[in-house]
Design a protein around this motif. Structure first.
Motif, PDB file in Angstrom:
ATOM      1  N   UNK A  25       0.841  -1.201   0.000  1.00  0.00           N
ATOM      2  CA  UNK A  25       0.000   0.000   0.000  1.00  0.00           C
ATOM      3  C   UNK A  25       0.875   1.251   0.000  1.00  0.00           C
ATOM      4  N   UNK A  26       0.265   2.404  -0.245  1.00  0.00           N
ATOM      5  CA  UNK A  26       1.016   3.659  -0.344  1.00  0.00           C
ATOM      6  C   UNK A  26       1.748   3.958   0.953  1.00  0.00           C
ATOM      7  N   UNK A  67       0.282  -1.679   9.486  1.00  0.00           N
ATOM      8  CA  UNK A  67      -0.583  -1.067   8.468  1.00  0.00           C
ATOM      9  C   UNK A  67      -0.799  -2.017   7.295  1.00  0.00           C
ATOM     10  N   UNK A  68       0.278  -2.647   6.849  1.00  0.00           N
ATOM     11  CA  UNK A  68       0.172  -3.563   5.715  1.00  0.00           C
ATOM     12  C   UNK A  68      -0.675  -4.773   6.028  1.00  0.00           C
ATOM     13  N   UNK A  69      -0.551  -5.308   7.250  1.00  0.00           N
ATOM     14  CA  UNK A  69      -1.354  -6.466   7.629  1.00  0.00           C
ATOM     15  C   UNK A  69      -2.836  -6.103   7.685  1.00  0.00           C
ATOM     16  N   UNK A  70      -3.130  -4.895   8.184  1.00  0.00           N
ATOM     17  CA  UNK A  70      -4.522  -4.454   8.212  1.00  0.00           C
ATOM     18  C   UNK A  70      -5.111  -4.470   6.810  1.00  0.00           C
ATOM     19  N   UNK A  71      -4.377  -3.909   5.847  1.00  0.00           N
ATOM     20  CA  UNK A  71      -4.880  -3.863   4.471  1.00  0.00           C
ATOM     21  C   UNK A  71      -4.905  -5.259   3.847  1.00  0.00           C
ATOM     22  N   UNK A  72      -3.916  -6.093   4.219  1.00  0.00           N
ATOM     23  CA  UNK A  72      -3.879  -7.448   3.666  1.00  0.00           C
ATOM     24  C   UNK A  72      -5.108  -8.244   4.110  1.00  0.00           C
ATOM     25  N   UNK A  78       1.312 -13.520   0.152  1.00  0.00           N
ATOM     26  CA  UNK A  78       1.876 -12.298  -0.432  1.00  0.00           C
ATOM     27  C   UNK A  78       1.589 -11.049   0.391  1.00  0.00           C
ATOM     28  N   UNK A  79       0.347 -10.884   0.851  1.00  0.00           N
ATOM     29  CA  UNK A  79       0.012  -9.690   1.619  1.00  0.00           C
ATOM     30  C   UNK A  79       0.767  -9.616   2.929  1.00  0.00           C
ATOM     31  N   UNK A  80       0.874 -10.742   3.636  1.00  0.00           N
ATOM     32  CA  UNK A  80       1.625 -10.767   4.892  1.00  0.00           C
ATOM     33  C   UNK A  80       3.108 -10.518   4.624  1.00  0.00           C
TER      34      UNK A  80
END
Length: 239
Positions: A27-28, A160-165, A182-184
């Motif tokens: 994510x950004x 933050x990335x895990x939340x979006x994943x 991939x997301x994790x």
């Protein structure tokens, strides 16, 4: 809409877990965290290279100067060649002490051991040592700051990335490992960069700080020895 896009990104990244793919599909906010940490890492390594080079240089210059100083030549000649326009810390300490001694003797007409001249010489050396060490220690505080902070910045990117994943996984209604991984991985990549940035900074800060402390002790010892020499010469002059 955003979840659909993230879901598509997760699907596209499922077969590619390279560092570049992990960065591109993050994510950004996570991308900004990664870019910031990489930038800090570059600065950390630049400081490390500069400080290690500086420590070697000033010690080599101090060795050369002490060889000339203890060779038994004229202090006035050494002052004119090295102390008047010093190019390294030890010469600056010598120049400050010698310059103050010469000025005080010329103005007051008294020797070093009377009238507070020795105190002025000692203060001149102490001020010079402090100024030179402040200059040598410049930017070291950056290492002390980045060392403990970088892992938490990376952890923020990971959270933050895990939340979006998880949001994207929920949108896909699929908890298969090939979808989750991939997301994790993208999220954990931020923590990895934080650790890669922090570990060299902490190690370098400890090593460089110790080297600077040793060099400062060396300057202090030289100043004490030089003050004793000036005092002895003044006593011999007054005898």
């Amino acid at each position: 809409m955003d979840q659909a896009v993230n879901a598509a990104n997760l699907g596209a990244a499922a077969g590619d877990l390279s560092m570049w793919a992990l960065f591109m599909h993050a994510s950004v906010v996570v991308k900004l965290v990664m870019i910031g940490l990489v930038t800090c890492s570059v600065i950390v390594w630049a400081i490390i290279f500069d400080k290690f080079t500086t420590v070697r240089r000033v010690n080599r210059q101090a060795n050369d100067f002490e060889e000339r100083f203890w060779a038994g030549g004229s202090l006035d000649d050494l002052y004119e060649s090295d102390g008047a326009k010093p190019v390294h810390p030890m010469a600056a300490v010598f120049g400050a002490a010698m310059g103050e001694w010469r000025r005080s003797s010329r103005i007051t007409g008294i020797d070093l051991v009377h009238g507070g001249v020795q105190d002025r010489v000692n203060r001149a050396m102490a001020i010079t040592i402090t100024r030179e060490m402040d200059r040598l220690n410049r930017w070291i505080i950056f290492l002390a700051t980045i060392g403990p902070v970088a892992p938490f910045i990376g952890l923020f990117g990971t959270v933050w990335g895990i939340m979006h994943a998880f949001g994207s996984i929920a949108a896909m209604h699929n908890t298969n490992l090939s979808v989750v991984a991939p997301g994790i991985s993208e999220a954990l990549f931020a923590t990895a960069i934080g650790l890669v940035t922090a570990i060299p900074a902490v190690i370098a800060y400890n090593v460089i700080s110790n080297s600077m402390s040793v060099f400062e002790d060396r300057l202090d010892a030289f100043g004490t020895e030089f003050a004793a020499i000036l005092s002895r010469q003044s006593e011999e002059r007054g005898a």
